[in-house]
Design a protein around this motif. Structure first.
Motif, PDB file in Angstrom:
ATOM      1  N   TRP A 123      -6.749   4.586   1.111  1.00  0.00           N
ATOM      2  CA  TRP A 123      -5.108   4.035   0.611  1.00  0.00           C
ATOM      3  C   TRP A 123      -5.154   3.264  -0.771  1.00  0.00           C
ATOM      4  CZ3 TRP A 123      -8.013   0.025   3.647  1.00  0.00           C
ATOM      5  CH2 TRP A 123      -7.742  -0.870   3.138  1.00  0.00           C
ATOM      6  N   VAL A 124      -4.115   3.885  -0.778  1.00  0.00           N
ATOM      7  CA  VAL A 124      -3.815   3.113  -2.579  1.00  0.00           C
ATOM      8  C   VAL A 124      -3.018   1.933  -2.928  1.00  0.00           C
ATOM      9  CG1 VAL A 124      -2.475   3.771  -4.843  1.00  0.00           C
ATOM     10  CG2 VAL A 124      -3.660   5.589  -3.555  1.00  0.00           C
ATOM     11  N   GLU A 125      -3.148   0.888  -2.779  1.00  0.00           N
ATOM     12  CA  GLU A 125      -2.799  -0.161  -3.775  1.00  0.00           C
ATOM     13  C   GLU A 125      -2.937  -1.054  -4.958  1.00  0.00           C
ATOM     14  OE1 GLU A 125      -3.210  -5.240  -1.915  1.00  0.00           O
ATOM     15  OE2 GLU A 125      -4.341  -3.583  -0.710  1.00  0.00           O
ATOM     16  N   ASP A 126      -1.313  -0.653  -6.126  1.00  0.00           N
ATOM     17  CA  ASP A 126      -2.061  -1.750  -7.580  1.00  0.00           C
ATOM     18  C   ASP A 126      -3.209  -0.582  -8.126  1.00  0.00           C
ATOM     19  OD1 ASP A 126      -0.444  -3.711  -7.207  1.00  0.00           O
ATOM     20  OD2 ASP A 126      -2.111  -4.863  -6.421  1.00  0.00           O
ATOM     21  N   LYS A 127      -2.592   0.438  -8.229  1.00  0.00           N
ATOM     22  CA  LYS A 127      -3.465   1.925  -8.568  1.00  0.00           C
ATOM     23  C   LYS A 127      -5.074   1.659  -8.550  1.00  0.00           C
ATOM     24  CE  LYS A 127      -0.054   1.560 -12.349  1.00  0.00           C
ATOM     25  NZ  LYS A 127       0.720   2.815 -12.095  1.00  0.00           N
ATOM     26  N   VAL A 153       0.748  -1.511   0.278  1.00  0.00           N
ATOM     27  CA  VAL A 153      -0.009  -0.122  -0.321  1.00  0.00           C
ATOM     28  C   VAL A 153       0.765   1.571   0.283  1.00  0.00           C
ATOM     29  CG1 VAL A 153      -1.702  -1.488   1.617  1.00  0.00           C
ATOM     30  CG2 VAL A 153       0.300  -0.373   2.973  1.00  0.00           C
ATOM     31  N   SER A 154       0.161   2.299  -0.471  1.00  0.00           N
ATOM     32  CA  SER A 154       0.587   3.747  -0.357  1.00  0.00           C
ATOM     33  C   SER A 154      -0.153   4.828   0.210  1.00  0.00           C
ATOM     34  CB  SER A 154       1.680   3.904  -1.722  1.00  0.00           C
ATOM     35  OG  SER A 154       0.609   4.395  -2.433  1.00  0.00           O
ATOM     36  N   LEU A 155       0.011   5.506   0.433  1.00  0.00           N
ATOM     37  CA  LEU A 155      -0.737   7.177   0.577  1.00  0.00           C
ATOM     38  C   LEU A 155      -1.695   6.401   1.576  1.00  0.00           C
ATOM     39  CD1 LEU A 155      -0.904   8.148  -3.160  1.00  0.00           C
ATOM     40  CD2 LEU A 155       0.133   9.067  -1.599  1.00  0.00           C
ATOM     41  N   PRO A 156      -1.058   6.534   2.320  1.00  0.00           N
ATOM     42  CA  PRO A 156      -2.898   6.137   3.326  1.00  0.00           C
ATOM     43  C   PRO A 156      -2.818   7.402   4.217  1.00  0.00           C
ATOM     44  CG  PRO A 156      -0.644   6.068   4.979  1.00  0.00           C
ATOM     45  CD  PRO A 156      -0.431   6.016   3.886  1.00  0.00           C
ATOM     46  N   ASN A 157      -4.262   7.541   4.682  1.00  0.00           N
ATOM     47  CA  ASN A 157      -4.714   8.306   5.382  1.00  0.00           C
ATOM     48  C   ASN A 157      -5.914   7.976   5.999  1.00  0.00           C
ATOM     49  OD1 ASN A 157      -6.103  11.039   6.031  1.00  0.00           O
ATOM     50  ND2 ASN A 157      -4.673  11.531   3.917  1.00  0.00           N
ATOM     51  N   ILE A 158      -6.613   8.877   7.193  1.00  0.00           N
ATOM     52  CA  ILE A 158      -7.560   8.302   8.264  1.00  0.00           C
ATOM     53  C   ILE A 158      -7.923   9.540   8.505  1.00  0.00           C
ATOM     54  CG2 ILE A 158      -5.612   8.635  10.680  1.00  0.00           C
ATOM     55  CD1 ILE A 158      -6.370   5.872  11.187  1.00  0.00           C
ATOM     56  N   SER A 159      -9.646   9.310   9.403  1.00  0.00           N
ATOM     57  CA  SER A 159     -10.758  10.073  10.109  1.00  0.00           C
ATOM     58  C   SER A 159     -11.245   9.135  10.934  1.00  0.00           C
ATOM     59  CB  SER A 159     -10.866  10.405   8.748  1.00  0.00           C
ATOM     60  OG  SER A 159     -12.039  11.520   9.564  1.00  0.00           O
TER      61      SER A 159
END
Length: 187
Positions: free
Chosen positions: A83-87, A65-71
């Motif tokens: 998050w981003v995973e495999d486009k 994964v990349s670009l995680p965010n949380i709320s």
């Protein structure tokens, strides 16, 4: 990092998260429940129920994964991750203070050349309304909305051109505000 609760104390970053990228932190309005999302080969979440004095072991949601965010909502009961995973852009939710997470929902699937540049996720005070946004490689800011605690999301809405978007909502979740920071050197 200095964290404020009833007193100040120092917590070395390596005690919370080791060798991570894109770490994001949120807390409930009282600051008691603190959540950290980060990428470290997998999508990881850590929780503190004592104003950040100590953190749980990592909960792993997905790999690569990349670009995680949380709320989280006002009480910290509802926690939303993007998050981003495999486009592809994914989201998951917890309705029990990060004890359990639902299976991830795919919000967007890009083509071979697609690059997702940024993700954000926000919720209202109750956690019922969730806004997920991401920026694609054409600087399109995309939005999907859930009105049922992150169970289902609307179709993709292209809301603007831009980069590094910020999105906030009022306590009701009915009003959404977007701002943006421009990349240096880009017009």
């Amino acid at each position: 990092a200095k964290i404020f609760a009833e007193e100040f104390w120092d917590i070395p970053a390596k005690q919370i998260v080791k060798s991570a990228t894109g770490a994001k932190m949120v807390s409930d309005t009282a600051g008691k429940n603190v959540y950290i999302a980060y990428a470290c080969i997998s999508m990881n979440i850590k929780k503190s129920s004592d104003y950040g004095k100590s953190f749980s072991p990592a909960i792993e949601l997905s790999s690569g994964v990349s670009l995680p965010n949380i709320s989280t909502n006002d009480t910290g009961q509802y926690v939303y991750i993007i998050w981003v995973e495999d486009k592809k852009v994914f989201s998951s939710a917890s309705s029990d203070n990060v004890m359990n997470f639902r299976d991830p929902i795919e919000l967007f699937s890009g083509d071979v050349e697609s690059i997702i540049q940024e993700t954000k996720i926000v919720t209202n005070s109750t956690g019922e309304i969730v806004y997920a946004i991401w920026v694609d490689d054409y600087d399109e800011i995309n939005l999907r909305v859930s009105q049922d605690f992150g169970t289902r999301f609307s179709d993709v809405i292209k809301i603007a051109k831009g980069s590094y978007p910020n999105i906030i909502t009022d306590p009701s979740g009915k009003n959404v505000f977007r701002s943006e920071e421009r990349r240096v050197g880009k017009e």
